[in-house]
Design an enzyme around this catalytic site. Structure first.
Site, PDB file in Angstrom:
ATOM      1  NE  ARG A  92      -2.608   1.817  -1.023  1.00 48.59           N
ATOM      2  CZ  ARG A  92      -3.103   1.532  -2.213  1.00 48.59           C
ATOM      3  NH1 ARG A  92      -3.925   0.523  -2.375  1.00 48.59           N
ATOM      4  NH2 ARG A  92      -2.762   2.254  -3.260  1.00 48.59           N
ATOM      5  CE  LYS A 127      -2.309  28.144  -4.298  1.00 51.18           C
ATOM      6  NZ  LYS A 127      -3.287  28.643  -5.295  1.00 51.18           N
ATOM      7  CE  LYS A 159       0.444  34.319  -2.483  1.00 52.95           C
ATOM      8  NZ  LYS A 159       0.377  33.912  -3.911  1.00 52.95           N
ATOM      9  CD  GLU A 190      -0.585  37.420  -5.874  1.00 52.52           C
ATOM     10  OE1 GLU A 190      -1.500  38.169  -5.457  1.00 52.52           O
ATOM     11  OE2 GLU A 190      -0.550  36.200  -5.645  1.00 52.52           O
ATOM     12  CG  ASP A 211      -3.603  36.618  -8.858  1.00 46.79           C
ATOM     13  OD1 ASP A 211      -3.568  35.411  -9.169  1.00 46.79           O
ATOM     14  OD2 ASP A 211      -4.210  37.044  -7.846  1.00 46.79           O
TER      15      ASP A 211
END
Length: 282
Positions: A92, A127, A159, A190, A211
């Site tokens: 697994r 992410k 950002k 951004e 963005d």
């Protein structure tokens, strides 16, 4: 990778494998074959090898595809021989690594294929799955993509939340970052509007991240920038529209979905006993 393998095995085997122990008190010589049930870019062979070796050093890898290789449907990607009890304990965890990483590599390869012919790089983001960032970003490169920042220390990226706290002054934020950040780091910021693009240029940003802009607005922004900064696109990019965005002329497109939304690749492992041949039989 070794630490990730150890952690995954500890999750799965902290209480042993009670099913296998109950059914098999003695070694059972067997062969385990991992099969791809879809066409894919394979990733995670190295992790699977380490998984089997960590469970039982006597297990032997008989055949294995190379990480980054294109694999067709119903083809074997890894064949391992040894004690079936060990194969069952490692199964697994080995599959989890292969399915997760191959899913990322395969999705990345699809995005790279979709923009073929344009001089644009497909990038990942931060992410990623906690604890698996290095492996997931490695899978992106196997699929033909490129890595954005590995950590917050790799580069300045101003950002929306930074700008909110800094009074929405894009130019001043860029200048302050240039003054205070470690020497040699590029300054990226951004921009959600053409006004913010102008402010980023005024602040001498090295990279301007457009963005969530529409394709027509991106074209206007690129004309405005005129090679004075590297141009990155992000937000709302998917396989259906990435080629349209690539056609606007950016240097790179960053896509969080490469790691946070890649579907698991379809693989399974079949384990069969290896029968001893009887001398003189035909």
């Amino acid at each position: 990778m070794s630490a990730a393998v150890r952690t995954a095995l500890a999750e799965d085997l902290s209480g042993g494998d009670v099913t296998t122990s109950a059914l098999f008190s003695k070694p059972v010589r067997a062969r385990g074959t991992i099969i791809a049930h879809q066409a894919m870019t394979i990733a995670g062979i190295a992790a699977a090898r380490q998984t089997f070796r960590a469970v039982d050093a006597s297990l032997r890898v008989i055949r294995a595809a190379k990480d980054g290789a294109s694999v067709q449907r119903n083809r074997p990607v890894l064949v391992v021989e040894g004690d079936a009890r060990s194969l069952l304990m490692a199964e697994r965890v080995a599959l989890n690594f292969l399915q997760r990483l191959s899913g990322i590599a395969t999705l990345t390869a699809q995005f790279c294929k979709a923009v073929r012919g344009y001089r644009v790089k497909i990038l990942d983001t931060r992410k990623t799955t906690p604890g698996l960032r290095a492996m997931e970003k490695w899978a992106v490169t196997l699929g033909g993509g490129h890595n954005h920042r590995h950590s917050l220390g790799d580069g300045v990226l101003i950002k929306d939340n930074h700008l909110e706290l800094a009074g929405h002054d894009v130019a001043s934020a860029c200048r302050l970052a240039r003054k205070r950040a470690p020497r040699g780091l590029k300054i990226e910021v951004e921009a959600k509007t053409l006004g913010e693009v102008r402010a980023a240029l005024d602040g001498k940003a090295d990279i301007i991240l457009l963005d969530n802009m529409t394709a027509p607005t991106i074209r206007r922004a690129i004309k405005l920038i005129r090679h004075r900064a590297t141009i990155e696109i992000s937000g709302g990019v998917n396989l259906a529209n990435v080629r349209k965005f690539a056609a606007t002329g950016p240097d790179r497109i960053s896509i969080g979905a490469l790691t946070h939304s890649a579907p698991a690749a379809d693989l399974s492992m079949d384990i069969a006993p290896i029968r001893r041949r009887i001398r003189g039989s035909s």
